[in-house]
Design a protein around this motif. Structure first.
Motif, PDB file in Angstrom:
ATOM      1  N   VAL A 270      68.192  -5.790 -29.183  1.00  0.00           N
ATOM      2  CA  VAL A 270      68.866  -5.324 -30.376  1.00  0.00           C
ATOM      3  C   VAL A 270      69.098  -5.732 -30.926  1.00  0.00           C
ATOM      4  N   SER A 271      69.067  -5.037 -32.328  1.00  0.00           N
ATOM      5  CA  SER A 271      69.229  -5.554 -33.378  1.00  0.00           C
ATOM      6  C   SER A 271      70.323  -5.972 -33.767  1.00  0.00           C
ATOM      7  N   ASP A 272      70.632  -7.108 -35.249  1.00  0.00           N
ATOM      8  CA  ASP A 272      71.907  -7.508 -35.656  1.00  0.00           C
ATOM      9  C   ASP A 272      72.568  -6.254 -36.887  1.00  0.00           C
ATOM     10  N   GLU A 273      71.396  -5.638 -37.110  1.00  0.00           N
ATOM     11  CA  GLU A 273      72.033  -4.263 -38.047  1.00  0.00           C
ATOM     12  C   GLU A 273      73.109  -3.241 -37.318  1.00  0.00           C
ATOM     13  N   VAL A 274      73.183  -3.189 -35.955  1.00  0.00           N
ATOM     14  CA  VAL A 274      73.513  -2.885 -34.684  1.00  0.00           C
ATOM     15  C   VAL A 274      74.513  -3.510 -34.561  1.00  0.00           C
ATOM     16  N   THR A 275      74.253  -4.669 -33.990  1.00  0.00           N
ATOM     17  CA  THR A 275      75.489  -5.465 -33.231  1.00  0.00           C
ATOM     18  C   THR A 275      76.803  -5.606 -34.829  1.00  0.00           C
ATOM     19  N   ASP A 276      75.870  -6.431 -35.714  1.00  0.00           N
ATOM     20  CA  ASP A 276      77.365  -6.545 -36.931  1.00  0.00           C
ATOM     21  C   ASP A 276      78.265  -5.467 -36.985  1.00  0.00           C
ATOM     22  N   ARG A 277      77.675  -4.161 -37.475  1.00  0.00           N
ATOM     23  CA  ARG A 277      78.803  -3.235 -37.679  1.00  0.00           C
ATOM     24  C   ARG A 277      79.587  -2.644 -36.360  1.00  0.00           C
ATOM     25  N   LEU A 278      79.138  -3.077 -34.759  1.00  0.00           N
ATOM     26  CA  LEU A 278      80.003  -2.637 -34.389  1.00  0.00           C
ATOM     27  C   LEU A 278      81.040  -3.915 -33.929  1.00  0.00           C
ATOM     28  N   LYS A 279      80.765  -5.076 -33.828  1.00  0.00           N
ATOM     29  CA  LYS A 279      81.659  -6.377 -34.216  1.00  0.00           C
ATOM     30  C   LYS A 279      82.407  -6.030 -35.120  1.00  0.00           C
ATOM     31  N   THR A 280      82.126  -5.441 -35.978  1.00  0.00           N
ATOM     32  CA  THR A 280      83.402  -5.969 -37.087  1.00  0.00           C
ATOM     33  C   THR A 280      84.537  -4.847 -37.135  1.00  0.00           C
ATOM     34  N   THR A 281      83.904  -3.844 -36.851  1.00  0.00           N
ATOM     35  CA  THR A 281      85.331  -2.977 -36.385  1.00  0.00           C
ATOM     36  C   THR A 281      85.490  -2.692 -34.787  1.00  0.00           C
ATOM     37  N   LYS A 282      85.016  -4.074 -33.656  1.00  0.00           N
ATOM     38  CA  LYS A 282      85.749  -3.771 -31.985  1.00  0.00           C
ATOM     39  C   LYS A 282      85.175  -2.677 -31.761  1.00  0.00           C
ATOM     40  N   ASP A 283      83.883  -2.099 -31.843  1.00  0.00           N
ATOM     41  CA  ASP A 283      83.866  -0.509 -31.270  1.00  0.00           C
ATOM     42  C   ASP A 283      83.339  -0.768 -29.945  1.00  0.00           C
ATOM     43  N   ARG A 284      83.366  -0.499 -28.872  1.00  0.00           N
ATOM     44  CA  ARG A 284      83.670  -0.438 -27.417  1.00  0.00           C
ATOM     45  C   ARG A 284      81.743  -0.160 -26.921  1.00  0.00           C
ATOM     46  N   ARG A 285      81.146   0.586 -28.469  1.00  0.00           N
ATOM     47  CA  ARG A 285      79.719   1.115 -27.776  1.00  0.00           C
ATOM     48  C   ARG A 285      78.630  -0.094 -27.709  1.00  0.00           C
ATOM     49  N   LEU A 286      79.443  -0.840 -28.898  1.00  0.00           N
ATOM     50  CA  LEU A 286      78.829  -2.151 -28.474  1.00  0.00           C
ATOM     51  C   LEU A 286      77.999  -2.198 -26.270  1.00  0.00           C
ATOM     52  N   PHE A 287      79.176  -2.707 -26.218  1.00  0.00           N
ATOM     53  CA  PHE A 287      79.243  -2.811 -24.501  1.00  0.00           C
ATOM     54  C   PHE A 287      78.389  -2.052 -23.864  1.00  0.00           C
ATOM     55  N   TYR A 288      78.169  -0.549 -24.448  1.00  0.00           N
ATOM     56  CA  TYR A 288      76.819   0.799 -23.716  1.00  0.00           C
ATOM     57  C   TYR A 288      75.857   0.318 -24.172  1.00  0.00           C
ATOM     58  N   TYR A 289      75.414  -0.311 -25.250  1.00  0.00           N
ATOM     59  CA  TYR A 289      73.833  -0.269 -26.419  1.00  0.00           C
ATOM     60  C   TYR A 289      73.611  -1.914 -25.796  1.00  0.00           C
ATOM     61  N   ALA A 290      74.401  -2.310 -24.992  1.00  0.00           N
ATOM     62  CA  ALA A 290      73.356  -4.205 -25.158  1.00  0.00           C
ATOM     63  C   ALA A 290      74.479  -4.975 -23.746  1.00  0.00           C
ATOM     64  N   LYS A 291      73.909  -6.111 -24.308  1.00  0.00           N
ATOM     65  CA  LYS A 291      73.850  -6.805 -22.899  1.00  0.00           C
ATOM     66  C   LYS A 291      74.253  -8.387 -23.263  1.00  0.00           C
ATOM     67  N   PRO A 292      75.174  -9.184 -22.913  1.00  0.00           N
ATOM     68  CA  PRO A 292      75.954 -10.451 -23.673  1.00  0.00           C
ATOM     69  C   PRO A 292      74.919 -11.410 -23.635  1.00  0.00           C
ATOM     70  N   SER A 293      74.738 -12.256 -24.304  1.00  0.00           N
ATOM     71  CA  SER A 293      73.686 -13.683 -24.590  1.00  0.00           C
ATOM     72  C   SER A 293      73.745 -14.325 -23.416  1.00  0.00           C
ATOM     73  N   PRO A 294      72.803 -14.269 -22.418  1.00  0.00           N
ATOM     74  CA  PRO A 294      72.583 -14.924 -20.979  1.00  0.00           C
ATOM     75  C   PRO A 294      73.278 -17.244 -22.163  1.00  0.00           C
ATOM     76  N   VAL A 295      73.017 -17.041 -23.208  1.00  0.00           N
ATOM     77  CA  VAL A 295      73.450 -18.965 -23.546  1.00  0.00           C
ATOM     78  C   VAL A 295      75.318 -18.374 -23.816  1.00  0.00           C
ATOM     79  N   LYS A 296      75.278 -17.410 -24.285  1.00  0.00           N
ATOM     80  CA  LYS A 296      76.863 -17.361 -24.150  1.00  0.00           C
ATOM     81  C   LYS A 296      77.459 -16.914 -23.402  1.00  0.00           C
TER      82      LYS A 296
END
Length: 507
Positions: free
Chosen positions: A264-290
């Motif tokens: 998943v590109s940071d062009e998508v994740t960073d914009r969703l994280k900035t506004t605390k938009d929960r679509r992030l949790f439907y588009y992506a999986k968390p980093s296994p390292v995190k």
């Protein structure tokens, strides 16, 4: 668009004999007579269906929604446009679909499909290339025009707008028809599609709003105030998937060797994280390292997008560390996935919002903006099982959707340019793995979203700090219709097939 592409395809032959030999050699599972519905299905599916696996993902490299980890497969490769579109092969049979109709009302319906399909395909071609054959493009068989002249892009757009308006009128005078895998032959839904898609076409002409022939604002107002348009996600022009061979979601895991490459590109994740938009949790999986470091899957900081602007060496280093977000399981673990949209209610809402912001209509830009966000969120919720696996324990229930939409509305800018940026950005986020390359067309028209460009990784040799604005004409056109291609190039681009030059709609 040469002779071989313009020849009418003979679909089947009626059996005229009744001998014992004919009976023995007749396949009971093969139709003996072509029906209008058969041709309609093929024409509609030719527009709506998409390739699978990597082929499905390729448009999203271009729109920077996906970073692809396989090799230096950058998204600024604008080589010649695919000959599959230049052939327009499915459209050659459209008139036969009309001829096989069994009543005048059905003829109107199938003519409506024909005009919509032609408008859609020619729109794709001219948006990619500029001037294209239009008036002469489909008359190779009937009029023996084997070397079609190239029409100006303005004339092509006038033709597209006219065909969409014809489609609306024909569907209004038509009847429910067979062979439609999208709307089950509902002519009212097809009217909505023709008119809603025309709104999109008109918005792409935003730099030509003063053209007296196009009448962009006047047409837009007429549609919005007096014609049926999309009113909910139920109107989406989308293909429903099923757990059957050849009908599953295009990136489903079975037989898919490309699962490990999609990031998943940071062009998508960073914009969703900035506004605390929960679509992030439907588009992506968390980093296994995190996750291993103690972050919860419900924590926005557990999600790491990767820039598609990285050099391949840097991208390879990221992959080695494994600190990035892969696609959510909803795209790979569910055979039906989500419907694949070609044009949606949410997209249309953002089109109207931008037109309102520009003063084309008296509608409230912020209200349409909010409608678009709400429709995008509801589409995801309605097409995702309500389990932790697919939303990481951060579901978008109705309370969340209402609160989030209102917050976006409260923060809607007052400055025109900022409004356009906000609208296009939300349109982009709503288009994740949907709508193919449509966000690219918004980007080159408005410069939004502000995608990162890295000259060190760019394959745009002549302008490494820019994304190309068009594709080159197919090599087959130079071989078989060279004189007309050359004339079109001289008229538009000084005789050079340069992917960095601006076509007419962008000037």
């Amino acid at each position: 668009m040469k002779k071989r592409y313009l020849a009418v395809v003979l679909l089947a032959m009626q059996l005229v004999g009744c001998s014992k030999f004919d009976e023995i050699n007749t396949n009971p599972e093969t139709p003996e007579k072509v029906k209008a519905s058969m041709i309609a299905t093929r024409i509609i599916m030719d527009i709506a269906n998409q390739p699978g696996q990597k082929g499905f993902m390729r448009p999203y490299f271009l729109t920077k929604e996906i970073t692809w980890g396989e090799m230096a497969d950058q998204n600024e490769q604008f080589n010649s446009f695919g000959t599959q579109l230049m052939s327009l092969i499915s459209l050659n049979d459209a008139q036969h679909m009309v001829n096989f109709a069994t009543s005048e009302k059905l003829k109107n319906s199938y003519k409506g499909v024909m005009h919509f399909a032609q408008a859609y395909r020619f729109y794709e071609l001219t948006m990619a290339l500029g001037d294209i054959p239009y008036k002469d493009a489909l008359i190779g068989e009937s009029d023996k025009v084997y070397f079609p002249k190239y029409d100006t892009q303005k004339d092509v757009f006038l033709g597209i707008l006219n065909e969409l308006e014809q489609a609306d009128a024909l569907f209004a005078a038509g009847d429910k028809f067979d062979g439609d895998p999208m709307f089950a032959g509902d002519v009212n839904k097809w009217r909505k599609l023709a008119n809603s898609f025309e709104l999109n076409v008109l918005l792409q002409l935003s730099k030509k709003v003063g053209d007296a022939d196009l009448k962009v604002k006047e047409r837009f107002n007429t549609i919005l105030t007096s014609k049926p348009i999309f009113t909910s996600n139920a109107d989406n022009f989308q293909l429903l998937r099923s757990d059957k061979s050849g009908q599953a979601y295009p990136f489903y895991k079975i037989g898919n060797n490309n699962l490990i490459y999609a990031i998943v590109s940071d062009e998508v994740t960073d914009r969703l994280k900035t506004t605390k938009d929960r679509r992030l949790f439907y588009y992506a999986k968390p980093s296994p390292v995190k996750i291993a470091a103690g972050f919860a899957a419900t924590d926005y900081n557990a999600y790491v997008g990767v820039s598609p602007a990285l050099t391949y060496g840097d991208l390879a280093a990221v992959r080695t560390k494994n600190d990035y977000s892969r696609l959510n399981d909803r795209y790979t673990e569910i055979p039906t996935g989500e419907p694949t949209q070609q044009y949606s209610y949410a997209q249309m809402c953002f089109v109207v919002a931008e037109a309102a912001a520009r003063g084309w209509v008296t509608e409230s830009d912020v209200n349409w903006y909010k409608k678009g966000i709400e429709a995008a969120m509801k589409f995801i919720v309605d097409n995702t099982p309500n389990t932790t696996q697919f939303h990481q324990g951060m579901p978008m229930d109705q309370n969340y959707v209402t609160t989030a939409v209102n917050e976006y509305g409260t923060n809607f800018p007052t400055d025109l340019e900022k409004k356009v940026e906000a609208i296009i950005t939300q349109k982009y986020l709503a288009s994740f793995l949907q709508g193919r390359i449509s966000p690219y067309y918004d980007y080159r028209r408005t410069s939004y979203p502000k995608w990162k460009i890295n000259p060190a990784s760019s394959l745009n040799v002549d302008a490494p700090d820019k994304i190309p604005t068009r594709w080159r004409y197919p090599a087959v056109e130079y071989n078989n219709n060279g004189e007309n291609v050359s004339e079109a190039l001289k008229r538009q681009y000084g005789g050079i097939d340069d992917p960095n030059q601006l076509m007419w709609i962008l000037k």
